[in-house]
Write a protein that holds these residues in place. Structure first.
Motif, short mmCIF file in Angstrom:
data_model
loop_
_atom_site.label_atom_id
_atom_site.label_comp_id
_atom_site.label_asym_id
_atom_site.label_seq_id
_atom_site.Cartn_x
_atom_site.Cartn_y
_atom_site.Cartn_z
N TYR A 198 0.91 -1.00 0.04
CA TYR A 198 0.08 0.08 -0.01
C TYR A 198 0.91 1.34 0.13
O TYR A 198 0.64 2.24 -0.83
N TYR A 199 1.91 1.46 0.99
CA TYR A 199 2.87 2.57 0.96
C TYR A 199 3.56 2.67 -0.43
O TYR A 199 3.61 3.86 -0.80
N VAL A 200 4.29 1.76 -0.63
CA VAL A 200 5.06 1.62 -1.87
C VAL A 200 4.36 1.94 -3.12
O VAL A 200 4.72 3.02 -3.90
N ASP A 201 3.11 1.33 -3.44
CA ASP A 201 2.48 1.73 -4.78
C ASP A 201 2.02 3.10 -4.51
O ASP A 201 1.42 3.71 -5.53
N SER A 202 1.68 3.62 -3.40
CA SER A 202 0.75 4.95 -3.36
C SER A 202 2.01 6.14 -2.97
O SER A 202 1.98 7.21 -2.87
N ASN A 203 3.44 5.56 -3.51
CA ASN A 203 4.67 6.56 -3.31
C ASN A 203 4.85 7.17 -2.11
O ASN A 203 5.42 8.12 -1.92
N GLN A 204 4.24 6.47 -0.87
CA GLN A 204 4.60 7.02 0.34
C GLN A 204 5.96 5.98 0.78
O GLN A 204 5.97 5.24 1.57
N LEU A 205 7.10 6.22 0.09
CA LEU A 205 8.21 5.53 0.20
C LEU A 205 8.79 5.36 1.44
O LEU A 205 9.35 4.11 2.08
N GLU A 206 8.94 6.41 2.28
CA GLU A 206 9.33 6.34 3.78
C GLU A 206 8.65 5.45 4.63
O GLU A 206 9.21 4.61 5.17
N LYS A 207 7.40 5.28 4.55
CA LYS A 207 6.65 4.28 5.22
C LYS A 207 6.75 3.08 4.88
O LYS A 207 6.56 2.23 5.49
N GLY A 208 6.90 2.91 3.29
CA GLY A 208 6.90 1.58 2.86
C GLY A 208 8.22 1.06 3.36
O GLY A 208 8.50 -0.21 3.68
N ILE A 209 9.34 1.80 3.41
CA ILE A 209 10.42 1.37 3.86
C ILE A 209 10.55 0.88 5.27
O ILE A 209 11.03 -0.16 5.72
N THR A 210 9.79 1.61 5.99
CA THR A 210 9.78 1.48 7.60
C THR A 210 8.61 0.08 7.61
O THR A 210 9.32 -0.89 8.60
N ALA A 211 7.90 0.03 7.03
CA ALA A 211 7.11 -1.19 6.74
C ALA A 211 7.94 -2.58 6.26
O ALA A 211 7.89 -3.81 7.07
N LEU A 212 8.71 -2.40 5.28
CA LEU A 212 9.51 -3.36 5.08
C LEU A 212 10.80 -3.88 6.02
O LEU A 212 11.14 -4.85 6.07
N GLU A 213 11.31 -2.74 6.79
CA GLU A 213 12.05 -3.02 7.59
C GLU A 213 11.61 -3.61 9.01
O GLU A 213 12.08 -4.73 9.43
N LEU A 214 10.32 -3.57 9.17
CA LEU A 214 9.63 -4.38 10.22
C LEU A 214 9.43 -5.63 9.61
O LEU A 214 9.50 -6.71 10.40
N TYR A 215 9.26 -5.87 8.36
CA TYR A 215 8.85 -7.38 7.74
C TYR A 215 10.09 -8.24 7.86
O TYR A 215 10.07 -9.08 8.25
N LYS A 216 11.47 -7.44 7.56
CA LYS A 216 12.58 -8.10 7.77
C LYS A 216 12.71 -8.82 9.14
O LYS A 216 13.09 -9.76 9.51
N GLN A 217 12.55 -7.71 10.02
CA GLN A 217 12.87 -8.07 11.42
C GLN A 217 11.93 -9.24 11.95
O GLN A 217 12.41 -9.99 12.81
N THR A 218 10.70 -9.25 11.49
CA THR A 218 9.98 -10.15 12.06
C THR A 218 10.10 -11.66 11.23
O THR A 218 10.09 -12.60 11.92
N TYR A 219 10.39 -11.19 9.91
CA TYR A 219 10.43 -12.72 9.29
C TYR A 219 11.67 -12.71 8.54
O TYR A 219 11.76 -12.41 7.34
N PRO A 220 12.92 -12.61 9.42
CA PRO A 220 14.26 -12.68 8.57
C PRO A 220 14.40 -13.61 7.90
O PRO A 220 15.63 -13.61 6.99
N ARG A 221 13.78 -14.80 7.57
CA ARG A 221 14.32 -15.87 6.66
C ARG A 221 13.44 -15.65 5.35
O ARG A 221 13.44 -16.47 4.33
N ASP A 222 12.71 -14.71 5.15
CA ASP A 222 11.76 -14.33 4.03
C ASP A 222 12.48 -13.61 3.09
O ASP A 222 13.12 -12.12 3.54
N SER A 223 12.92 -13.74 1.78
CA SER A 223 13.48 -13.11 0.95
C SER A 223 12.52 -11.76 0.30
O SER A 223 13.49 -10.81 0.02
N ILE A 224 11.47 -11.83 0.50
CA ILE A 224 10.72 -10.58 -0.18
C ILE A 224 10.86 -9.38 0.41
O ILE A 224 10.98 -8.43 -0.56
N PRO A 225 10.88 -9.19 1.53
CA PRO A 225 11.36 -7.73 2.03
C PRO A 225 12.58 -7.28 1.53
O PRO A 225 12.84 -6.12 1.38
N TYR A 226 13.66 -8.09 1.52
CA TYR A 226 14.93 -7.64 1.18
C TYR A 226 14.84 -7.38 -0.36
O TYR A 226 15.33 -6.39 -0.86
N ASN A 227 14.26 -8.18 -1.32
CA ASN A 227 14.04 -8.02 -2.54
C ASN A 227 13.30 -6.44 -2.98
O ASN A 227 13.72 -5.67 -3.77
#
Length: 716
Positions: A579-608
């Protein structure tokens, strides 16, 4: 910088050892006593800063009040020629930070250093001194493996009557002048190691050091900090609101007792935390003893038995009983460790199709999807992706939508190096239903864990699946803390409607092979059956976007975002970042992806996804870091190679970009996007023949008839 050989007071400067923001340290010789010391000077530009000078003097006074083998000894506080210095013990070795970065620490080392650090903290706390900046950089490990706490530059004495001081009261603690104390509201310290109360700027007591020590212990055991992020804001959010990834998820060899100690130290509510360093030391010592003896729990009251001598015959029975208990303890240790090693952080599990003997077609495909959604809540368990299953089926000469029976699943596991399969079944039992889940070793068919639950009716089947899944997660080695944290019932994590979940399952099968027109009505049907089905709206947003219907895509993304709390944690993060990335709210999108990485560190999707964002922003170093991690987690992910290559090109490292593409081609990942990059690199290297070869290959791939002409027109 002081010149070698000059004398300051009665110390001759020998060499500079290092320096930080609050001091420069030199090796020096004490001319009076003939010993080597470390001299710490306040940097000249800070000597005129009253706050810096105050903190420098505070460090000296706080540390000099302590006399402990695990705290760096202060010899003298002095001033010469207008320069303030502290003379302290000269240590040989390295900081704990350096030690952790160079090699994984053995359990014996973690426990030994942990006991020493907790002993030092107990000594400081008993004097009413809070360190407030416990971190690996402030802990020195000598060549004899002796821990030494350094840098009391943030230390303060406890003044409040409710401060926790171990075995003494606040009234008996030494105090400093009130002006020397950092005022309430200050958050001086290192963010990643702060306690929640320190991050909020609240009044502190000794339990703040225990939280920081928990972070250090976590890092010693896993080589990762529990609260991570690229910015302070992201770290603060995780520190205040999120549970860390269970340590065993990052290091499966960690004993359960050590994980429990770490988790108790990291309690966000300090009332639930250890209340004194002595308690931590005792638990670490107990664990060290039990580890060395091969036991995980102490035998019952052997001390009480020694209080009186029983008759000889009873004594013999007691000896036999103790021997049996010891053997049981060893056996339980063996089985406990074996069960914890059932699945490691690198292992994947393949979910096969359910065996449905009920004759009700609503369960076909639906329960497999339900199990996948349920288990994907776990940061511990790695579900083998459905897209890769379809690719492997094609390599096996099967159609992508073939049923994954136990036999077919075993072959997929052998081809893809998957450790375990999860087989499920549902059967009638009168008017009730019986749901069975069993994880089996793909190599030999041995059962790893099995759970069976009953549902009173069809409406309760999803709850039964969830109940079995939660129990299975524990049996496979996931910690109780993690299971409880990520354990949303399926009716809340996805939908309570079997029919809606079936429609989503059928739609996903079409969406994953690019058949968006077939997927669209099925996703729409899912939202009609359950108007609160968050993931169905999220998928509709993606499908409409792929079909070029921007307005409908945005409407459905917005609806999914509004319903995000009616999804599992895993799917919620997916919805938020899209939602954040597609609506060009990149800062919030990056924050959400960092939380994604921290919660699911073995998932490649947030890193990609982060790599793609950073490439678009021109932050190529950040892009490369995330893309490489994505490739490490999923070596067969095409997008990982594409993002790494794009980052290298952005950094003008063309040869490394070419090597990345060559590796992808070796793995037969030749799709148009990749071949376009091969052509780009060839063009940059003036290799026209290789460029044309890549474009010809790309033209033959699905979608190549659009991408290749676009590439040629860009060069024109």
């Amino acid at each position: 910088m002081l010149a070698t050989g000059i004398t300051v007071s009665h110390y001759r400067i020998l060499q500079q050892l290092g320096g930080g923001g609050m001091g420069v340290v030199y090796q020096a010789e004490d001319l009076n006593l003939g010993r080597q010391v470390a001299l710490k000077f306040l940097p000249s530009d800070l000597e005129r800063d009253p706050a810096a000078l105050e903190r420098f003097q505070r460090e000296a006074r706080a540390a000099s009040a302590l006399n402990h083998s695990n705290i760096c000894t202060i010899y003298e506080i002095g001033q010469a020629d207008g320069r303030y210095f502290i003379a302290m013990e000269l240590l040989e070795g390295q900081t704990l930070k350096q030690l952790i970065s160079r090699q994984p620490l053995q359990l014996e080392t973690v426990l030994d250093l942990g006991i020493q650090i907790s002993d030092a903290l107990e000594a400081a706390h008993s004097k009413g001194i809070i360190h407030r900046d416990i971190k690996p950089a402030n802990i020195f490990v000598t060549t004899r493996n002796q821990a030494k706490i350094l840098d009391f530059g943030l230390a303060k004495h406890t003044l409040k009557s409710d401060a926790v001081l171990g075995n003494i009261t606040a009234g008996s603690a030494e105090t400093l002048n009130e002006n020397l104390l950092t005022s309430p509201g200050s958050t001086v310290g290192t963010v990643a190691y702060m306690s929640p109360e320190q991050a909020r700027g609240k009044d502190l007591d000794t339990r703040t050091d225990l939280f920081s020590f928990g972070v250090v212990l976590y890092e010693m055991a896993t080589r990762c900090v529990p609260f991570r992020g690229d910015t302070s804001a992201i770290i603060f959010e995780a520190l205040l609101n999120r549970q860390p990834v269970p340590p065993v998820r990052l290091n499966p060899d960690i004993p359960q007792q050590l994980e429990e100690i770490i988790c108790k130290l990291l309690e966000k509510d300090r009332e639930l935390r250890y209340q004194g360093a002595a308690e931590v030391r005792a638990d670490l010592k107990r664990l060290k003893r039990d580890t060395e003896s091969g036991l995980t729990s102490a035998a019952a009251s052997s001390g009480a038995m020694r209080a009186h001598t029983p008759p000889k015959k009873l004594w013999n029975y007691a000896v036999i009983a103790l021997a049996v208990l010891a053997l049981i303890g060893i056996a339980m240790t063996f089985f406990a460790r074996r069960s914890r090693a059932v699945m490691s952080e690198k292992d994947s599990i393949l979910v096969t199709d359910f065996v449905n003997t009920t004759a009700d077609p609503v369960f076909d495909g639906t329960l497999k999807k339900a199990v996948a959604v349920d288990l994907e809540q776990s940061p511990y368990i790695n579900i083998f992706p459905e897209q890769k299953v379809r690719q492997t089926l094609q390599l096996m000469g099967r159609t992508p939508d073939d049923r994954i029976t136990s036999d077919v699943g075993r072959e997929i596991c052998q081809r893809d190096g998957i450790k375990a399969m999860l087989n499920g079944s549902i059967a009638n039992l009168g008017s009730q239903y019986v749901v069975t889940l069993e994880a089996v070793n793909a190599a030999n068919g041995d059962s790893l864990a099995r759970e069976q639950t009953q549902a009173a009716g069809k409406e309760q089947v999803l709850n039964a699946v969830h109940e079995a899944g939660s129990s299975l997660r524990k049996r496979l080695g996931e910690s109780l803390t993690s299971v409880q944290k990520y354990d949303k019932p399926l009716s809340e994590a996805t939908t309570s409607s079997l029919e809606a979940l079936k429609a989503l399952s059928l739609a996903d099968a079409k969406h994953q092979v690019g058949d968006e027109l077939a997927a669209l009505p099925l996703y729409q049907r899912a939202t009609e059956l359950d108007p609160n089905f968050a993931m169905a709206y999220a998928r509709l947003g993606a499908v409409y976007n792929n079909l070029g219907q921007t307005e409908l895509s945005e409407q459905n993304r917005q609806k999914a975002f509004e319903l995000r709390d009616r999804a599992s944690e895993h799917e919620k993060l997916y919805i938020m970042e899209h939602y954040y990335v597609d609506s060009n709210q990149l800062e919030k999108g990056i924050t959400a992806l960092e939380l994604y990485k921290q919660t699911y560190p073995r998932d490649s999707i947030p890193y990609n996804n982060l790599a793609a964002i950073y490439n678009n922003l021109g932050q190529f170093d950040n892009a490369l870091l995330n893309a490489k991690k994505s490739m490490e987690l999923d070596p067969d992910s095409l997008t990982g190679y594409v993002n790494v290559c794009a980052a290298y090109l952005g950094l003008n490292r063309v040869d490394e970009a070419k090597a990345t593409l060559d590796e992808a081609l070796k793995r037969k990942l030749a799709l148009p996007g990749l071949l376009n990059q091969v052509a780009t690199v060839a063009w940059l290297q003036n290799d026209t023949a290789r460029m044309e070869q890549a474009l010809e290959q790309g033209q033959k791939q699905p979608g190549g008839d659009v991408m290749v002409p676009s590439f040629r027109s860009a060069l024109a």
